[in-house]
Scaffold this motif. Structure first.
Motif, short mmCIF file in Angstrom:
data_model
loop_
_atom_site.label_atom_id
_atom_site.label_comp_id
_atom_site.label_asym_id
_atom_site.label_seq_id
_atom_site.Cartn_x
_atom_site.Cartn_y
_atom_site.Cartn_z
N ILE A 85 3.69 5.49 -5.93
CA ILE A 85 3.43 5.46 -7.37
C ILE A 85 2.35 6.48 -7.73
O ILE A 85 2.47 7.22 -8.71
N ASP A 86 1.28 6.52 -6.95
CA ASP A 86 0.18 7.46 -7.22
C ASP A 86 0.64 8.92 -7.09
O ASP A 86 0.15 9.78 -7.82
N THR A 87 1.54 9.15 -6.18
CA THR A 87 2.02 10.52 -5.95
C THR A 87 2.92 10.93 -7.08
O THR A 87 2.90 12.01 -7.55
N GLU A 131 0.84 -1.21 0.00
CA GLU A 131 0.00 0.00 0.00
C GLU A 131 0.87 1.26 0.00
O GLU A 131 0.55 2.23 -0.67
N GLN A 185 2.18 1.70 -3.47
CA GLN A 185 1.13 2.21 -4.35
C GLN A 185 0.92 3.71 -4.13
O GLN A 185 0.72 4.46 -5.07
N HIS A 186 1.00 4.15 -2.89
CA HIS A 186 0.88 5.58 -2.59
C HIS A 186 2.00 6.36 -3.26
O HIS A 186 1.77 7.42 -3.84
#
Length: 74
Positions: free
Chosen positions: A72-74, A66, A69-70
């Motif tokens: 990557i999203d940022t 998680e 993923q955070h």
């Protein structure tokens, strides 16, 4: 690869809560630093046991997966 020397922002240019992050970035070629950190992170992730990305350090805390993923999203 073009050399891009990092220059720290003046204290007035960034919110105070960024100071620790900015201080953690080494001086020198910024692109080389980004490349090396990506290589280091990839190696770290590949050395984890299967299923380790789904483990949480404590109830209610993000798993390693998680957290990645955070990022990557940022």
């Amino acid at each position: 690869m073009t050399a891009l020397t990092s220059q720290r922002p003046d204290a007035a240019e960034a919110p105070p809560y960024f100071s620790g992050y900015l201080a953690a970035v080494p001086d020198g070629d910024l692109l080389r630093t980004l490349d090396a950190s990506g290589t280091e992170l990839t190696g770290w992730l590949l050395r984890r046991a299967p299923g380790a990305l789904a483990e949480s350090p404590a109830p209610g805390k993000w798993t390693v997966g998680e957290t990645m993923q955070h990022v990557i999203d940022t």
